[in-house]
Design an enzyme around this catalytic site. Structure first.
Site, PDB file in Angstrom:
ATOM      1  N   SER A 129       0.849  -1.193   0.000  1.00 20.01           N
ATOM      2  CA  SER A 129       0.000   0.000   0.000  1.00 20.01           C
ATOM      3  C   SER A 129       0.888   1.248   0.000  1.00 20.01           C
ATOM      4  O   SER A 129       1.736   1.386  -0.873  1.00 20.01           O
ATOM      5  CB  SER A 129      -0.955  -0.054   1.198  1.00 20.01           C
ATOM      6  OG  SER A 129      -2.000   0.882   1.059  1.00 20.01           O
ATOM      7  N   ASP A 184      -8.750  -4.795  -6.488  1.00 11.07           N
ATOM      8  CA  ASP A 184      -8.038  -3.797  -5.690  1.00 11.07           C
ATOM      9  C   ASP A 184      -7.921  -2.513  -6.499  1.00 11.07           C
ATOM     10  O   ASP A 184      -7.062  -2.379  -7.376  1.00 11.07           O
ATOM     11  CB  ASP A 184      -6.656  -4.307  -5.287  1.00 11.07           C
ATOM     12  CG  ASP A 184      -5.947  -3.347  -4.336  1.00 11.07           C
ATOM     13  OD1 ASP A 184      -6.517  -2.279  -4.032  1.00 11.07           O
ATOM     14  OD2 ASP A 184      -4.833  -3.676  -3.891  1.00 11.07           O
ATOM     15  N   HIS A 197      -7.875  -5.177  -1.195  1.00 12.73           N
ATOM     16  CA  HIS A 197      -6.641  -4.506  -0.781  1.00 12.73           C
ATOM     17  C   HIS A 197      -6.066  -5.116   0.497  1.00 12.73           C
ATOM     18  O   HIS A 197      -4.901  -4.880   0.822  1.00 12.73           O
ATOM     19  CB  HIS A 197      -6.905  -3.011  -0.601  1.00 12.73           C
ATOM     20  CG  HIS A 197      -5.658  -2.188  -0.471  1.00 12.73           C
ATOM     21  ND1 HIS A 197      -4.701  -2.118  -1.457  1.00 12.73           N
ATOM     22  CD2 HIS A 197      -5.200  -1.403   0.548  1.00 12.73           C
ATOM     23  CE1 HIS A 197      -3.713  -1.325  -1.067  1.00 12.73           C
ATOM     24  NE2 HIS A 197      -3.991  -0.891   0.154  1.00 12.73           N
TER      25      HIS A 197
END
Length: 217
Positions: A129, A184, A197
């Site tokens: 991320s 995602d 995610h």
């Protein structure tokens, strides 16, 4: 509702529903084996995602570390999370680099430390991320000699996937593996958080095998 509000709300809601089985895992973990331990054959540097606790987080970082040690030997691998100025706050996601300069510098410091403290170690890295942007930008900032010592990189939920065309600019594509789960939206250049995610723990073993192949080759 603004995109930023959606991002915050999505993280808050999905974090509660995340499939992490243990309370300890939810709290995240830290690893400072480069900073505090002896030099080892391989050094794994990892940057966690936004809001994750500890310097390794809990979604995927600890899993890659554990699997890499299983593959190569626990006494052969030092795992080091990116901490310090990288506090994994939400706001830097909205900057042009999808993180801030202080966080990038915190990561480059870890690469520099691996090089100076343990000049014979083989460096591998990963990020999840916001941490994927931290590692991406940090590797781009390394000088050519140090960059050549980074043998492999794995990026999960890559926030710069579209901008950087599925690679780390200036770094070998065949030494990079990017994990973007179906659904995602972060990988599609948005900051909308979906359940996909949070799914990257399932890729930890595969990522470790990829990194192991790069240091054994």
């Amino acid at each position: 509702m603004s995109l930023r509000s959606l991002f915050v709300a999505g993280l808050a809601t999905l974090a509660l529903a995340a499939p992490a089985p243990q309370i300890q895992a939810r709290q995240g973990m830290s690893s400072n084996e480069l900073e505090s331990g002896p030099c080892r054959d391989v050094t794994f540097i990892f940057a966690r995602g936004s809001t994750e606790q500890g310097n390794m987080g809990f979604i995927v970082g600890p899993g890659v570390c554990s699997s890499l040690k299983n593959d190569l030997g626990s006494d052969k691998v030092a795992c080091q999370g990116v901490g310090g100025a990288y506090t994994a706050q939400l706001a830097p996601n909205f900057l042009s680099q999808n993180t801030d300069q202080a966080s990038i510098d915190a990561a480059t410091d870890m690469f520099d430390l691996a090089n100076t403290k343990c000049p014979n170690t083989k460096i591998v890295a990963g990020g999840y991320s916001q941490g994927s942007a931290v590692i991406d930008n940090a590797i781009q900032a390394l000088d050519s000699d140090l960059k050549a010592k980074v043998k492999g990189v794995v990026l999960f939920g890559f926030t710069r996937n579209v901008v950087d065309k599925g690679q780390i600019p200036g770094y070998p594509k065949d030494q990079t593996k990017i994990y973007c789960a179906l659904g995602d939206l972060v990988c599609d250049n948005t900051l909308i958080i979906t359940a996909a995610h949070l799914s990257y723990g399932a890729d930890a073993d595969d990522a470790a095998k990829f990194l192991a192949s790069k240091v054994q080759g």
